[in-house]
Design a protein around this motif. Structure first.
Motif, PDB file in Angstrom:
ATOM      1  N   SER A 145       0.825  -1.210   0.000  1.00  0.00           N
ATOM      2  CA  SER A 145       0.000   0.000   0.000  1.00  0.00           C
ATOM      3  C   SER A 145       0.860   1.262   0.000  1.00  0.00           C
ATOM      4  N   MET A 146       1.900   1.286   0.799  1.00  0.00           N
ATOM      5  CA  MET A 146       2.784   2.458   0.855  1.00  0.00           C
ATOM      6  C   MET A 146       3.508   2.657  -0.471  1.00  0.00           C
ATOM      7  N   LEU A 147       3.998   1.584  -1.061  1.00  0.00           N
ATOM      8  CA  LEU A 147       4.671   1.692  -2.358  1.00  0.00           C
ATOM      9  C   LEU A 147       3.710   2.171  -3.439  1.00  0.00           C
ATOM     10  N   PHE A 148       2.515   1.624  -3.446  1.00  0.00           N
ATOM     11  CA  PHE A 148       1.500   2.016  -4.417  1.00  0.00           C
ATOM     12  C   PHE A 148       1.198   3.510  -4.306  1.00  0.00           C
ATOM     13  N   GLN A 149       0.997   3.983  -3.087  1.00  0.00           N
ATOM     14  CA  GLN A 149       0.687   5.397  -2.884  1.00  0.00           C
ATOM     15  C   GLN A 149       1.848   6.287  -3.288  1.00  0.00           C
TER      16      GLN A 149
END
Length: 181
Positions: free
Chosen positions: A31-35
């Motif tokens: 999720s952090m990488l995607f954001q």
């Protein structure tokens, strides 16, 4: 036999805990990488589309309707408030026709003027805006402040067809503005 059952239960609970914790951790990292990779592009696209729609709407509403400069200046000021941008109307020779109350610092005015002149000096961009009647956008990155700005040009008809250009310049403030998207 009872000790073996307790050890077995403890080892299963440890395995379930480790598996659950690992899955949650992987989902969080993903999720952090995607954001971090996609959120800026997503937000930029939403902001550009919104600004293009608002400038088109403004141009349609106020084309051939400019009988009173005071009303137009108020409309431009409201436009700035609604879109969180700076806006001006320029004649085809690059002179400012209308600039709403510009009460910010001289630096802000100089920065806005710089962006507008860069847009107006792009002949290919002006051709697409004036001859095709299209609204066009352009992304700027200010190397000094490392800030991203969006410039939108749309033709507006004050006295005759496409006799002026409406320019809107908005900043990118992802965190503050994205919460309202």
């Amino acid at each position: 036999d009872i000790d073996l059952k307790k050890k077995f239960k403890k080892s299963i609970s440890k395995k379930i805990f480790i598996i659950t914790f690992s899955l949650i951790f992987v989902v969080l990292i993903f999720s952090m990488l995607f954001q971090s990779l996609l959120f800026d592009d997503f937000y930029l696209n939403i902001k550009v589309k919104s600004l293009i729609n608002e400038t088109n709407k403004f141009s349609k509403i106020y084309s051939y309707q400019v009988n009173d400069n005071h009303i137009l200046n108020e409309a431009l000021f409201r436009f700035e408030q609604q879109t969180n941008s700076k806006v001006a109307i320029f004649s085809l020779d690059g002179k400012v026709n209308f600039l709403p109350n510009f009460e910010n610092t001289a630096y802000d005015f100089k920065t806005f003027s710089y962006y507008c002149s860069e847009l107006l000096n792009d002949e290919e961009l002006l051709y697409r805006v004036l001859n095709n009647g299209n609204t066009e956008s352009r992304i700027f990155v200010n190397e000094i402040t490392n800030s991203t700005r969006i410039g939108v040009l749309t033709p507006i008809s004050l006295n005759s067809k496409n006799d002026a250009i409406l320019i809107s310049v908005a900043s990118m403030q992802q965190i503050e503005e994205a919460s309202s998207v």
